[in-house]
Design an enzyme around this catalytic site. Structure first.
Site, PDB file in Angstrom:
ATOM      1  N   CYS A 158       0.862  -1.179   0.000  1.00  0.00           N
ATOM      2  CA  CYS A 158       0.000   0.000   0.000  1.00  0.00           C
ATOM      3  C   CYS A 158       0.900   1.232   0.000  1.00  0.00           C
ATOM      4  O   CYS A 158       1.953   1.255   0.629  1.00  0.00           O
ATOM      5  CB  CYS A 158      -0.928   0.105   1.200  1.00  0.00           C
ATOM      6  SG  CYS A 158      -2.141  -1.200   1.294  1.00  0.00           S
ATOM      7  N   ARG A 170       3.847  -0.121  -4.894  1.00  0.00           N
ATOM      8  CA  ARG A 170       3.639  -0.656  -3.546  1.00  0.00           C
ATOM      9  C   ARG A 170       2.315  -1.400  -3.413  1.00  0.00           C
ATOM     10  O   ARG A 170       2.065  -2.063  -2.403  1.00  0.00           O
ATOM     11  CB  ARG A 170       3.651   0.488  -2.530  1.00  0.00           C
ATOM     12  CG  ARG A 170       4.943   1.253  -2.500  1.00  0.00           C
ATOM     13  CD  ARG A 170       4.848   2.351  -1.480  1.00  0.00           C
ATOM     14  NE  ARG A 170       4.693   1.820  -0.152  1.00  0.00           N
ATOM     15  CZ  ARG A 170       5.684   1.466   0.645  1.00  0.00           C
ATOM     16  NH1 ARG A 170       6.918   1.609   0.238  1.00  0.00           N
ATOM     17  NH2 ARG A 170       5.450   0.983   1.842  1.00  0.00           N
ATOM     18  N   TRP A 179      -2.909  -2.578  -1.672  1.00  0.00           N
ATOM     19  CA  TRP A 179      -2.566  -3.990  -1.864  1.00  0.00           C
ATOM     20  C   TRP A 179      -3.371  -4.705  -0.791  1.00  0.00           C
ATOM     21  O   TRP A 179      -3.048  -4.628   0.389  1.00  0.00           O
ATOM     22  CB  TRP A 179      -1.062  -4.208  -1.666  1.00  0.00           C
ATOM     23  CG  TRP A 179      -0.589  -5.594  -1.995  1.00  0.00           C
ATOM     24  CD1 TRP A 179      -0.221  -6.063  -3.221  1.00  0.00           C
ATOM     25  CD2 TRP A 179      -0.425  -6.681  -1.074  1.00  0.00           C
ATOM     26  NE1 TRP A 179       0.158  -7.381  -3.124  1.00  0.00           N
ATOM     27  CE2 TRP A 179       0.041  -7.786  -1.815  1.00  0.00           C
ATOM     28  CE3 TRP A 179      -0.636  -6.843   0.286  1.00  0.00           C
ATOM     29  CZ2 TRP A 179       0.307  -9.019  -1.240  1.00  0.00           C
ATOM     30  CZ3 TRP A 179      -0.366  -8.080   0.862  1.00  0.00           C
ATOM     31  CH2 TRP A 179       0.102  -9.150   0.100  1.00  0.00           C
ATOM     32  N   ASN A 207      -1.315   2.210   5.807  1.00  0.00           N
ATOM     33  CA  ASN A 207      -0.469   1.154   5.238  1.00  0.00           C
ATOM     34  C   ASN A 207      -0.016   0.273   6.400  1.00  0.00           C
ATOM     35  O   ASN A 207       0.494   0.801   7.390  1.00  0.00           O
ATOM     36  CB  ASN A 207       0.738   1.815   4.549  1.00  0.00           C
ATOM     37  CG  ASN A 207       1.878   0.857   4.231  1.00  0.00           C
ATOM     38  OD1 ASN A 207       3.028   1.238   4.269  1.00  0.00           O
ATOM     39  ND2 ASN A 207       1.570  -0.368   3.931  1.00  0.00           N
ATOM     40  N   LYS A 223      13.408 -14.322 -10.339  1.00  0.00           N
ATOM     41  CA  LYS A 223      13.201 -13.309 -11.399  1.00  0.00           C
ATOM     42  C   LYS A 223      12.201 -13.825 -12.426  1.00  0.00           C
ATOM     43  O   LYS A 223      11.285 -13.109 -12.819  1.00  0.00           O
ATOM     44  CB  LYS A 223      14.514 -12.976 -12.126  1.00  0.00           C
ATOM     45  CG  LYS A 223      15.466 -12.030 -11.452  1.00  0.00           C
ATOM     46  CD  LYS A 223      15.022 -10.626 -11.266  1.00  0.00           C
ATOM     47  CE  LYS A 223      14.265 -10.404 -10.007  1.00  0.00           C
ATOM     48  NZ  LYS A 223      14.902 -10.468  -8.729  1.00  0.00           N
ATOM     49  N   HIS A 274      19.466 -36.134  -7.079  1.00  0.00           N
ATOM     50  CA  HIS A 274      18.770 -36.523  -5.846  1.00  0.00           C
ATOM     51  C   HIS A 274      17.277 -36.243  -5.935  1.00  0.00           C
ATOM     52  O   HIS A 274      16.589 -36.275  -4.922  1.00  0.00           O
ATOM     53  CB  HIS A 274      19.386 -35.788  -4.651  1.00  0.00           C
ATOM     54  CG  HIS A 274      20.839 -36.081  -4.469  1.00  0.00           C
ATOM     55  ND1 HIS A 274      21.311 -37.327  -4.105  1.00  0.00           N
ATOM     56  CD2 HIS A 274      21.934 -35.302  -4.667  1.00  0.00           C
ATOM     57  CE1 HIS A 274      22.634 -37.292  -4.052  1.00  0.00           C
ATOM     58  NE2 HIS A 274      23.034 -36.078  -4.400  1.00  0.00           N
ATOM     59  N   LYS A 306       6.093  -4.067  -4.228  1.00  0.00           N
ATOM     60  CA  LYS A 306       7.526  -3.836  -4.140  1.00  0.00           C
ATOM     61  C   LYS A 306       8.034  -3.960  -2.707  1.00  0.00           C
ATOM     62  O   LYS A 306       9.028  -4.626  -2.451  1.00  0.00           O
ATOM     63  CB  LYS A 306       7.832  -2.441  -4.685  1.00  0.00           C
ATOM     64  CG  LYS A 306       9.288  -2.025  -4.581  1.00  0.00           C
ATOM     65  CD  LYS A 306      10.139  -2.817  -5.526  1.00  0.00           C
ATOM     66  CE  LYS A 306      11.594  -2.397  -5.528  1.00  0.00           C
ATOM     67  NZ  LYS A 306      12.418  -3.445  -6.176  1.00  0.00           N
TER      68      LYS A 306
HETATM   69  O1  M6R Z   1      13.341  -4.258  -0.046  1.00  0.00           O
HETATM   70  P1  M6R Z   1      13.944  -5.592   0.224  1.00  0.00           P
HETATM   71  O2  M6R Z   1      15.241  -5.793  -0.473  1.00  0.00           O
HETATM   72  O3  M6R Z   1      14.047  -5.896   1.691  1.00  0.00           O
HETATM   73  O4  M6R Z   1      12.912  -6.622  -0.374  1.00  0.00           O
HETATM   74  C1  M6R Z   1      13.078  -7.993  -0.182  1.00  0.00           C
HETATM   75  C2  M6R Z   1      12.204  -8.794  -1.110  1.00  0.00           C
HETATM   76  O5  M6R Z   1      10.852  -8.529  -0.870  1.00  0.00           O
HETATM   77  C3  M6R Z   1      12.513  -8.499  -2.587  1.00  0.00           C
HETATM   78  O6  M6R Z   1      13.848  -8.723  -2.873  1.00  0.00           O
HETATM   79  C4  M6R Z   1      11.644  -9.380  -3.502  1.00  0.00           C
HETATM   80  O7  M6R Z   1      11.980 -10.712  -3.361  1.00  0.00           O
HETATM   81  C5  M6R Z   1      11.782  -8.912  -4.951  1.00  0.00           C
HETATM   82  N1  M6R Z   1      10.495  -8.685  -5.532  1.00  0.00           N
HETATM   83  C6  M6R Z   1      12.464  -9.881  -5.821  1.00  0.00           C
HETATM   84  O8  M6R Z   1      12.694  -9.355  -7.090  1.00  0.00           O
END
Ligand code: M6R
Length: 608
Positions: free
Chosen positions: A2, A27, A74, A100, A490, A509, A603
């Site tokens: 959010c 966000r 969100w 938020n 990714k 394995h 994000k």
């Molecule tokens: O802001 P941060 O680096 O703490 O965020 C951590 C994860 O939420 C972030 O890296 C997430 O996995 C990404 N969307 C991956 O691309």
């Protein structure tokens, strides 16, 4: 998750809020809402979907006034709907709130308020806040907010308005909220601001700096348990501690980001723009005070147990850090994924060192890990992108990775900047700082040469071949095993292809059973001591029908498709992940998805 914004100034608030919110859309992008205040009347508009799909003209129409709030949602509590989108109001429409975070005790508060006759219109946890303010309204707006907030449990940030007051109030407890201050307003916008002094300030409240960066890079940081009150009448700003009610002095800090850094600058998507920015960001990441690097690397060496923590991509960088420190510095550092940290920290003491890695510095799981560590008096060192973020402020020492704003949900440039800095620290820890710097400067220059339109086109060619596949696997060994995991994140998060990363040696394995004719499998290869082993793993996959994509400095007969990367020794994780970022981007585009806004994700994950 959010995004919240607030504005108080001399121009019509609605367009400012709309623009700010568009910049925070990363966000949360389920639904949105706005409210302005004029002549003791609220004007509210809400909608479902992405705010950038709405028209500013339509939204701004009928939203008069020079102060207001906005929210990009969100969903956590309650489905995506106009009723559940913010702002939420009390029974009489006297107070409104954007929020938020999560109010953990909302169910009991809702029951209590219902018994007292309050009428609820949404399924959200947020709606209890304006009703609580209403409940205490006899105290006056500021004290009612303080009292209401004292009843809430959880992590959150709120911005609230009262119909009867000219004040905008923000409260921070565990979720980000930053104040932007613009000085010396030269001119009031057409038809507005009559009689206002030219020196009056404009104020912005937002979950993240890019929301108002176009207007100002001067910020005032709220800490947790603090409240900010901005008064339109005197155009003053005051900060208070929620713990003892006392006023707090704050400085204005210039964060040194340029507004263009938060724009797409001709790129169709932030993700591609940020991938391309790696031409510069790796060099910027290692542009650190070398005395600090030496000092902290000594602390790492001497600590009685050093640990990494982070989530998602940052977590994969932590795991890579484990390998890099082992290989380069002969130093054992454990990685504990932040969400599990509270369950695995009992043995830590004041001699333990925790290295926290995060782009945003606001990830809830990470901040909980920090809190748990602090209770044990563990020292916190952070590698973080956002200056003034919660992590930055809670750390004993922070290194800013200098990547500039990262807006696409998929972390790209922040990841390689974090990798570069971890590598530099490992070399410093081994007493080889100069060698580490030389390696990373050379890597930055090779990345600059590598990322060009021809390279992107070659990777797009691969994406065209494999975009209709539903499963993909990625293998790596040693320093590139964490990059196999990162490759999977990714690809999953933007293309929605099921992708999994494995240590090459683990294939036999179990995972080998997943390989069918034509299954795309990426082998991340470096010119290192495990090169032959990973090639053997690729051969094993190929003999089961797999389609082998080699990311490697040199071609090999086992590769069906070769993506060349420079040979940069122990910096290979940096160069090996970049082509996968480009591949993930093109897979998303070819499958018809918006890579900047993956479904179900946001994000900054500011809820547990
Ligand atoms: O802001 P941060 O680096 O703490 O965020 C951590 C994860 O939420 C972030 O890296 C997430 O996995 C990404 N969307 C991956 O691309």
């Amino acid at each position: 998750m959010c995004g919240i914004v607030g504005y108080l100034g001399d121009t019509e608030a609605a367009p400012v809020i709309f623009e700010s919110l568009k910049r925070l859309e990363y966000r949360g992008y389920d639904s949105y809402g706005f409210a302005t205040l004029k002549n003791k009347e609220f004007f509210i508009k809400k909608g479902e979907g992405k705010i950038s799909d709405a028209s500013i003209q339509n939204l701004s129409r009928g939203l008069p006034g020079f102060m207001g709030v906005g929210h990009s949602r969100w969903a956590t509590h309650g489905k995506v709907s106009a009723e559940n989108s913010h702002p939420h109001t009390d029974c009489n429409g006297d107070f409104l709130v954007v929020h938020n975070g999560i109010i953990e005790n909302y169910q009991e508060l809702r029951k209590e308020l219902k018994v007292k006759g309050h009428r609820f219109r949404s399924d959200t946890d947020t709606e209890i806040i304006p009703h609580l303010i209403e409940e205490y309204s006899e105290l006056g707006f500021e004290d009612a907010v303080k009292k209401a907030v004292s009843r809430l449990k959880g992590r959150y940030a709120i911005v609230t308005l009262s119909r009867e007051s000219d004040k905008i109030i923000g409260v921070r407890r565990g979720s980000p909220l930053i104040v932007g201050v613009k000085n010396n307003v030269k001119d009031s916008s057409k038809g507005s601001g009559k009689g206002l002094s030219k020196k009056r300030k404009e104020y912005f409240l937002a979950s993240d700096i890019p929301a108002f960066l176009k207007h100002t890079s001067n910020v005032m940081y709220l800490d947790d348990e603090e409240m900010v009150v901005i008064d339109r009448t005197g155009r003053g700003i005051k900060f208070y501690s929620m713990e003892n009610g006392k006023e707090i002095e704050k400085r204005i800090v210039n964060i040194g980001w340029d507004p263009g850094q938060a724009e797409k600058n001709g790129f169709e998507h932030f993700m591609l723009k940020e991938i391309m920015e790696q031409k510069d960001t790796i060099r910027m990441a290692i542009n650190q005070n070398m005395e600090d690097i030496e000092r902290i690397s000594k602390d790492i060496k001497n600590a009685f147990g050093t640990f990494f923590t982070g989530c998602g991509t940052a977590g994969n960088v932590c795991l890579a850090g484990e390998y890099i420190f082992s290989k380069v510095a002969g130093k054992h550092i454990n990685f504990i994924v932040s969400s599990e940290f509270p369950n695995y920290h009992h043995f830590m003491t004041d001699k333990t060192l925790l290295i926290a890695i995060s782009q945003s510095g606001e990830t809830a799981d990470l901040l909980e890990a920090i809190e748990a560590a602090k209770k044990k008096h563990v020292r916190i060192i952070s590698l973080v992108n956002v200056m003034g973020s919660s992590l930055d402020r809670k750390s004993d020492h922070s290194f800013l990775i200098n990547a500039g704003p990262e807006k696409a949900v998929a972390s790209t440039k922040a990841a390689t900047s974090q990798l570069a800095l971890v590598t530099l620290l490992a070399y410093a820890c081994a007493g080889k700082l100069d060698e580490g710097r030389r390696l990373l400067i050379e890597t930055a220059s090779k990345v600059n040469d590598m990322i060009n339109p021809r390279y992107e086109k070659h990777i797009r060619g691969l994406a065209e071949k494999i975009h209709s596949k539903e499963n993909m696997y990625i293998i790596g060994r040693s320093l590139n095993y964490p990059m196999a995991l990162e490759s999977a994140i990714k690809i999953q998060e933007v293309s929605y292809i099921h992708a999994q990363g494995f240590a090459g040696g683990e294939l036999k394995h179990g995972p080998l059973a997943l390989i069918d004719k034509g299954t795309p499998c990426i082998a991340l290869v470096a010119n290192d001591e495990v090169k032959n082993d990973i090639i053997s793993n690729a051969v094993e996959i190929k003999s089961r029908g797999g389609y082998i994509i080699g990311v490697a400095p040199e071609n090999n007969e086992v590769f069906d498709y070769w993506i060349k990367v420079p040979d940069v020794g122990n910096a290979s994780p940096i160069v090996n992940i970049i082509p996968i970022q480009i591949l993930a981007y093109h897979l998303a585009i070819l499958r018809g998805h918006d890579p900047d806004y993956p479904k179900n994700l946001a994000k900054s994950v500011t809820v547990k």
